[in-house]
Design a protein around this motif. Structure first.
Motif, PDB file in Angstrom:
ATOM      1  N   LYS A 115       0.821  -1.219   0.000  1.00  0.00           N
ATOM      2  CA  LYS A 115       0.000   0.000   0.000  1.00  0.00           C
ATOM      3  C   LYS A 115       0.852   1.264   0.000  1.00  0.00           C
ATOM      4  N   LEU A 116       2.154   1.129   0.252  1.00  0.00           N
ATOM      5  CA  LEU A 116       3.041   2.290   0.275  1.00  0.00           C
ATOM      6  C   LEU A 116       3.254   2.826  -1.139  1.00  0.00           C
ATOM      7  N   PRO A 117       3.558   4.116  -1.277  1.00  0.00           N
ATOM      8  CA  PRO A 117       3.869   4.645  -2.611  1.00  0.00           C
ATOM      9  C   PRO A 117       5.172   4.029  -3.126  1.00  0.00           C
ATOM     10  N   GLU A 118       5.258   3.890  -4.421  1.00  0.00           N
ATOM     11  CA  GLU A 118       6.478   3.359  -5.034  1.00  0.00           C
ATOM     12  C   GLU A 118       7.630   4.332  -4.805  1.00  0.00           C
ATOM     13  N   THR A 119       8.820   3.781  -4.745  1.00  0.00           N
ATOM     14  CA  THR A 119      10.024   4.603  -4.591  1.00  0.00           C
ATOM     15  C   THR A 119      10.833   4.545  -5.879  1.00  0.00           C
ATOM     16  N   GLU A 120      11.753   5.473  -6.000  1.00  0.00           N
ATOM     17  CA  GLU A 120      12.639   5.502  -7.171  1.00  0.00           C
ATOM     18  C   GLU A 120      14.068   5.596  -6.669  1.00  0.00           C
ATOM     19  N   PRO A 121      14.896   4.581  -6.837  1.00  0.00           N
ATOM     20  CA  PRO A 121      14.573   3.288  -7.439  1.00  0.00           C
ATOM     21  C   PRO A 121      13.628   2.466  -6.553  1.00  0.00           C
ATOM     22  N   ALA A 122      13.177   1.363  -7.103  1.00  0.00           N
ATOM     23  CA  ALA A 122      12.167   0.535  -6.450  1.00  0.00           C
ATOM     24  C   ALA A 122      12.666  -0.033  -5.126  1.00  0.00           C
ATOM     25  N   SER A 123      11.734  -0.221  -4.220  1.00  0.00           N
ATOM     26  CA  SER A 123      12.006  -0.919  -2.967  1.00  0.00           C
ATOM     27  C   SER A 123      11.404  -2.308  -3.059  1.00  0.00           C
ATOM     28  N   GLU A 124      12.035  -3.243  -2.374  1.00  0.00           N
ATOM     29  CA  GLU A 124      11.557  -4.622  -2.348  1.00  0.00           C
ATOM     30  C   GLU A 124      11.229  -5.004  -0.907  1.00  0.00           C
ATOM     31  N   TYR A 125      10.337  -5.956  -0.756  1.00  0.00           N
ATOM     32  CA  TYR A 125       9.960  -6.478   0.559  1.00  0.00           C
ATOM     33  C   TYR A 125      10.529  -7.878   0.666  1.00  0.00           C
ATOM     34  N   ILE A 126      11.528  -8.020   1.549  1.00  0.00           N
ATOM     35  CA  ILE A 126      12.250  -9.284   1.673  1.00  0.00           C
ATOM     36  C   ILE A 126      12.376  -9.637   3.153  1.00  0.00           C
ATOM     37  N   ASP A 127      11.835 -10.778   3.521  1.00  0.00           N
ATOM     38  CA  ASP A 127      11.947 -11.265   4.897  1.00  0.00           C
ATOM     39  C   ASP A 127      11.507 -10.215   5.914  1.00  0.00           C
ATOM     40  N   GLY A 128      10.401  -9.535   5.636  1.00  0.00           N
ATOM     41  CA  GLY A 128       9.849  -8.563   6.564  1.00  0.00           C
ATOM     42  C   GLY A 128      10.525  -7.210   6.563  1.00  0.00           C
ATOM     43  N   ARG A 129      11.493  -7.019   5.680  1.00  0.00           N
ATOM     44  CA  ARG A 129      12.230  -5.753   5.622  1.00  0.00           C
ATOM     45  C   ARG A 129      12.014  -5.093   4.271  1.00  0.00           C
ATOM     46  N   ILE A 130      12.112  -3.770   4.274  1.00  0.00           N
ATOM     47  CA  ILE A 130      12.051  -3.013   3.025  1.00  0.00           C
ATOM     48  C   ILE A 130      13.483  -2.678   2.633  1.00  0.00           C
ATOM     49  N   VAL A 131      13.858  -3.073   1.428  1.00  0.00           N
ATOM     50  CA  VAL A 131      15.206  -2.837   0.927  1.00  0.00           C
ATOM     51  C   VAL A 131      15.083  -2.112  -0.407  1.00  0.00           C
ATOM     52  N   GLN A 132      15.682  -0.925  -0.488  1.00  0.00           N
ATOM     53  CA  GLN A 132      15.626  -0.175  -1.740  1.00  0.00           C
ATOM     54  C   GLN A 132      16.758  -0.624  -2.653  1.00  0.00           C
ATOM     55  N   LYS A 133      16.416  -0.867  -3.913  1.00  0.00           N
ATOM     56  CA  LYS A 133      17.424  -1.238  -4.898  1.00  0.00           C
ATOM     57  C   LYS A 133      18.323  -0.039  -5.186  1.00  0.00           C
ATOM     58  N   PRO A 134      19.576  -0.279  -5.587  1.00  0.00           N
ATOM     59  CA  PRO A 134      20.430   0.856  -5.947  1.00  0.00           C
ATOM     60  C   PRO A 134      19.988   1.466  -7.280  1.00  0.00           C
ATOM     61  N   MET A 135      20.315   2.723  -7.467  1.00  0.00           N
ATOM     62  CA  MET A 135      20.015   3.400  -8.724  1.00  0.00           C
ATOM     63  C   MET A 135      20.873   2.779  -9.817  1.00  0.00           C
ATOM     64  N   PRO A 136      20.279   2.322 -10.918  1.00  0.00           N
ATOM     65  CA  PRO A 136      21.079   1.731 -11.998  1.00  0.00           C
ATOM     66  C   PRO A 136      22.069   2.739 -12.576  1.00  0.00           C
ATOM     67  N   GLN A 137      23.246   2.231 -12.888  1.00  0.00           N
ATOM     68  CA  GLN A 137      24.267   3.058 -13.512  1.00  0.00           C
ATOM     69  C   GLN A 137      24.397   2.661 -14.974  1.00  0.00           C
ATOM     70  N   GLY A 138      25.376   3.225 -15.657  1.00  0.00           N
ATOM     71  CA  GLY A 138      25.504   3.080 -17.105  1.00  0.00           C
ATOM     72  C   GLY A 138      25.511   1.655 -17.620  1.00  0.00           C
ATOM     73  N   GLU A 139      26.432   0.834 -17.133  1.00  0.00           N
ATOM     74  CA  GLU A 139      26.528  -0.534 -17.655  1.00  0.00           C
ATOM     75  C   GLU A 139      25.240  -1.306 -17.418  1.00  0.00           C
ATOM     76  N   HIS A 140      24.708  -1.190 -16.216  1.00  0.00           N
ATOM     77  CA  HIS A 140      23.446  -1.853 -15.866  1.00  0.00           C
ATOM     78  C   HIS A 140      22.345  -1.417 -16.823  1.00  0.00           C
ATOM     79  N   SER A 141      22.240  -0.119 -17.022  1.00  0.00           N
ATOM     80  CA  SER A 141      21.189   0.437 -17.867  1.00  0.00           C
ATOM     81  C   SER A 141      21.310  -0.024 -19.314  1.00  0.00           C
ATOM     82  N   VAL A 142      22.526  -0.030 -19.843  1.00  0.00           N
ATOM     83  CA  VAL A 142      22.733  -0.465 -21.235  1.00  0.00           C
ATOM     84  C   VAL A 142      22.286  -1.911 -21.403  1.00  0.00           C
TER      85      VAL A 142
END
Length: 187
Positions: free
Chosen positions: A16-43
């Motif tokens: 129900k929470l608003p989305e974050t940028e970059p995305a957050s994930e729900y893992i084992d009861g914790r909220i973990v935000q993904k890192p912002m993609p960089q150049g190589e990742h994005s390509v």
């Protein structure tokens, strides 16, 4: 990887929470935000999803999605690329693609970012495999290597330029070598 300190939330509360940028994930009861993609990742992400779709989408075999939230098995994760068999794609009444995907992808692909935990990403891939995913890739742009995960099989590692990367049976017409994958970084 940024961990957002907060009171313990249920999966339902997290969704129900608003989305974050970059995305957050729900893992084992914790909220973990993904890192912002960089150049190589994005390509790699920008080139790989359409390359897969060029082969599997046209024939309505499957479809690759970038940054799609998948909620199943008590987790809510956002793989870099999720590939779903055509007949498993959640649909609305008008046959359009649904907004909510409450199932594991058939093929999950993660692209490691420099500050991202390989262990965390691997755990997400293993979670997917436990819930029916046929194959997982972990792409490491810095090492120019790909780890391939299959259910109940040993993990394999690909870093030789001419080696063809294995794909799920449904994507057998999709061919990509290690050199082809990382060659996108030179374009």
């Amino acid at each position: 990887m940024v961990q957002i300190p907060a009171k313990t939330l249920t999966l339902e509360e997290f969704l129900k929470l608003p989305e974050t940028e970059p995305a957050s994930e729900y893992i084992d009861g914790r909220i973990v935000q993904k890192p912002m993609p960089q150049g190589e990742h994005s390509v790699i992400q920008t080139e790989l999803a359409p390359a897969i779709n060029l082969v599997v989408k046209q024939k309505k075999i499957a479809r690759a999605f970038s940054e799609l939230r998948c909620t199943f098995g008590g987790r809510s994760i956002v793989p870099d690329i999720s590939v779903f068999l055509w007949d498993r794609i959640p649909r609305k009444e008008n046959s359009g693609v649904a907004n909510v995907f409450s199932i594991a992808p058939d093929w999950t692909i993660e692209i490691l970012s420099p500050e991202q935990s390989q262990t965390k990403v691997t755990k997400n891939i293993l979670h997917c495999l436990k819930h029916g995913t046929q194959m997982g890739w972990l792409i490491d742009p810095q090492e120019q290597s790909v780890f391939v995960y299959l259910p109940d099989r040993a993990t394999t590692f690909y870093d030789e330029p001419g080696k063809s990367l294995p794909v799920p049976e449904f994507a057998k017409d999709f061919h990509l070598t290690v050199e082809g994958l990382f060659g996108w970084l030179l374009e």
